[in-house]
Enzyme design. Structure first.
Site, PDB file in Angstrom:
ATOM      1  N   LYS A  89      -1.760   1.353  -4.337  1.00 18.17           N
ATOM      2  CA  LYS A  89      -2.907   1.352  -3.419  1.00 18.17           C
ATOM      3  C   LYS A  89      -2.527   2.091  -2.138  1.00 18.17           C
ATOM      4  O   LYS A  89      -1.414   1.925  -1.627  1.00 18.17           O
ATOM      5  CB  LYS A  89      -3.293  -0.093  -3.116  1.00 18.17           C
ATOM      6  N   SER A 132     -11.113  -4.628  -2.436  1.00 23.62           N
ATOM      7  CA  SER A 132     -10.911  -3.272  -1.976  1.00 23.62           C
ATOM      8  C   SER A 132      -9.945  -2.464  -2.848  1.00 23.62           C
ATOM      9  O   SER A 132      -9.884  -1.242  -2.705  1.00 23.62           O
ATOM     10  CB  SER A 132     -10.381  -3.296  -0.543  1.00 23.62           C
ATOM     11  N   SER A 192      -9.177  -8.975  -2.820  1.00 26.98           N
ATOM     12  CA  SER A 192      -9.133  -7.545  -3.151  1.00 26.98           C
ATOM     13  C   SER A 192      -8.283  -7.140  -4.345  1.00 26.98           C
ATOM     14  O   SER A 192      -8.361  -5.999  -4.777  1.00 26.98           O
ATOM     15  CB  SER A 192      -8.657  -6.751  -1.937  1.00 26.98           C
TER      16      SER A 192
HETATM   17  N1  GLN Z   1     -13.819  -8.247   0.468  1.00 25.57           N
HETATM   18  C1  GLN Z   1     -13.053  -8.902   1.461  1.00 25.57           C
HETATM   19  C2  GLN Z   1     -13.213  -8.196   2.788  1.00 25.57           C
HETATM   20  O1  GLN Z   1     -14.000  -7.319   2.836  1.00 25.57           O
HETATM   21  C3  GLN Z   1     -11.616  -8.971   1.057  1.00 25.57           C
HETATM   22  C4  GLN Z   1     -10.896  -7.705   1.243  1.00 25.57           C
HETATM   23  C5  GLN Z   1      -9.467  -7.805   0.875  1.00 25.57           C
HETATM   24  O2  GLN Z   1      -9.029  -8.729   0.195  1.00 25.57           O
HETATM   25  N2  GLN Z   1      -8.699  -6.862   1.356  1.00 25.57           N
HETATM   26  O3  GLN Z   1     -12.607  -8.515   3.755  1.00 25.57           O
END
Ligand code: GLN
Length: 484
Positions: free
Chosen positions: A78, A153, A177
């Site tokens: 990532k 994400s 994410s």
């Molecule tokens: N969807 C969540 C957010 O927008 C989690 C994102 C993540 O785990 N990095 O914060």
């Protein structure tokens, strides 16, 4: 079987038997990336030249029979995890040209074990999002249906694994994410216990919640990668000083008699019927393997999303203060210092990142701190206590990973609240700091994967891996591949 379909386990076996060389395997994956990437868009940066050099080293160590669990295995990382000499953009314009002079602890560990880095995968900018649509480099598509999102994400990593563009990948999980995109793409995603894996070199979003973890084609691969990336690190004071067990050694053990909690708060109105059915069948399957379901309650679940979006944005507003045009990345010139800061941040950050910085600055500001930040911390403690109470009675907790399968691209982009609510089943785990895994447990009538989430006690990844493995061996959801 095509070499690009390999799991880590299969790739290692084929490489050791000399059926394929690391260079051949790497080339096969790049061929596939070339053929499919314009449809999936899972990578931001590819580095074939460096990958082939690493493949050459791996060939050498395989020939010399040096034992390395990842020798010759091509992985994707990532793009918020720093890689020495390879751009790490966080999908943000502000870091568009940032090339880290050092490796994160996890990538250093992976390299020491002989892996090959194919490239860096797309994400929501600074990992803020649930759909990989908030990327300055354009959205990633779900390999099961390219009109849908891969989740986020870590959507680039999950899509790349699902489309067989890499053997496995790393993601990061602050509020879901790793697990949510794994569920949407039909692969395995593990968020380790907070502190299990070093965060050194992971670009900080919300430091008290962030954790790096594997996204893989099988549960065994998840354990293999976790073995490599876990452990204390002098560069990360929040990494836990605990011995790391061999996570693969528990796979294959019986789960008979183990108790799993089923929280009533995770089967809510408005949840997709087909997702609910798949998860209920999975629960029956676990029962048929001898595990015992126990009805439990995690009563503060309904406040978790609100608390998370206060805490995560507060931490983000502070963490992202470092992007000021002086130290890293983009700088928009101006004769005046403050004006330079403002122009740089205006041009460098996308809309969602700006929204979060504004929210977080507000919740931390004097006069509002007590009402928002402090309250949210108190809720976090209550959520954590919910888990502690539940784990007095059960060995693990089983839930759906998400309330729906992958949604359509664009469906939630105009409504941030709807997007935030997509994380309802994954967020509590981060607030409590416990580990959780998402594994494939079915498909909807539209042929979209459904994820089963198994949460464990602090530092008890072994129980969730063991259970996930037992379930995986008893089902064949993980064998299905998207038609590409
Ligand atoms: N969807 C969540 C957010 O927008 C989690 C994102 C993540 O785990 N990095 O914060």
């Amino acid at each position: 079987m095509h070499p690009f379909n390999f799991t880590i386990e299969q790739a290692r076996a084929a490489l050791d038997r000399g059926e394929i060389t690391p260079v051949e395997l790497t080339n096969k994956l790049f061929d596939r990336i070339e053929a499919l990437e314009n449809r999936i868009q899972s990578f931001i940066t590819l580095d074939k030249e460096k990958a082939l050099i690493q493949a050459g080293y791996a060939e050498d160590s395989i020939r010399r029979r040096i034992i390395q669990p990842l020798a010759g295995v091509p992985l994707a990382i990532k793009d918020n995890i720093c890689t020495e000499g390879i751009r790490t953009s966080c999908s943000s314009k502000i870091l568009e040209n940032f090339i880290p002079p050092y490796d994160s602890t996890v990538t250093e560990k992976l390299k020491k074990q002989g892996c090959i880095l194919l490239g860096k995968t797309n994400l929501d900018e600074f990992a803020m999002g649930s759909s990989t649509e908030n990327s300055a480099f354009g959205p990633t598509k779900n390999p099961w249906d390219i009109t849908r999102v891969p989740g986020g994400s870590s959507g680039g990593s999950a899509a790349a694994v699902a489309a067989d563009l890499c053997i496995a990948a790393l993601g990061s999980d602050t509020g879901g994410s790793i697990r949510q995109p794994a569920a949407f793409c039909g692969v395995v995603g593990l968020k380790p216990t907070y502190g299990r894996v070093s965060r050194y070199g992971l670009v900080a979003f919300a430091s008290s919640l962030d954790q790096i973890g594997p996204i893989t084609k099988s549960v065994k691969d998840s354990a293999i990668l976790l073995n490599v990336i876990s452990g204390p690190d002098p560069h990360d004071s929040t990494s836990a000083h605990l011995a790391v067990p061999d996570f693969t050694s528990v796979l294959g053990q019986e789960i008979k008699g183990m108790k799993f909690g089923v929280p009533k708060e995770y089967f809510i109105a408005g949840m997709d019927k087909e997702v609910e059915e798949s998860v209920k069948h999975a629960i029956e399957k676990l029962e048929s393997l001898g595990a015992v379901p126990v009805e439990i309650s995690l009563p503060h679940t309904e406040y978790a999303v609100a608390a998370y979006y206060i805490l995560a944005t507060s931490e983000a507003s502070s963490n992202l203060a470092r992007y000021d045009g002086v130290k890293y990345g983009l700088r928009v010139e101006s004769d005046e210092l403050i004006d330079m800061y403002m122009k740089t941040r205006e041009a460098g950050f996308g809309a969602e990142v700006k929204r979060r910085i504004i929210l977080g600055t507000y919740t931390l500001s004097s006069g509002y701190y007590d009402a928002y930040y402090k309250k949210a911390q108190q809720v976090r403690t209550l959520v954590k206590q919910d888990f502690e109470k539940a784990f007095e009675k059960v060995d693990m907790i089983v839930t759906p990973t998400t309330p729906t399968a992958a949604f359509k691209a664009g469906e939630k982009t105009d409504d941030p609240l709807q997007m935030y609510l997509a994380d309802i089943f994954t967020i509590s785990v981060n607030l409590a700091g416990v580990p959780a895994i998402s594994i494939p447990c079915g498909f909807t009538s539209q042929n979209l994967p459904v994820g089963l989430q198994i949460m464990g006690k602090h530092f008890d990844e072994e129980t969730i891996l063991k259970t996930a493995y037992a379930y995986e061996q008893a089902t064949d959801w993980h064998m299905r591949k998207p038609e590409l």
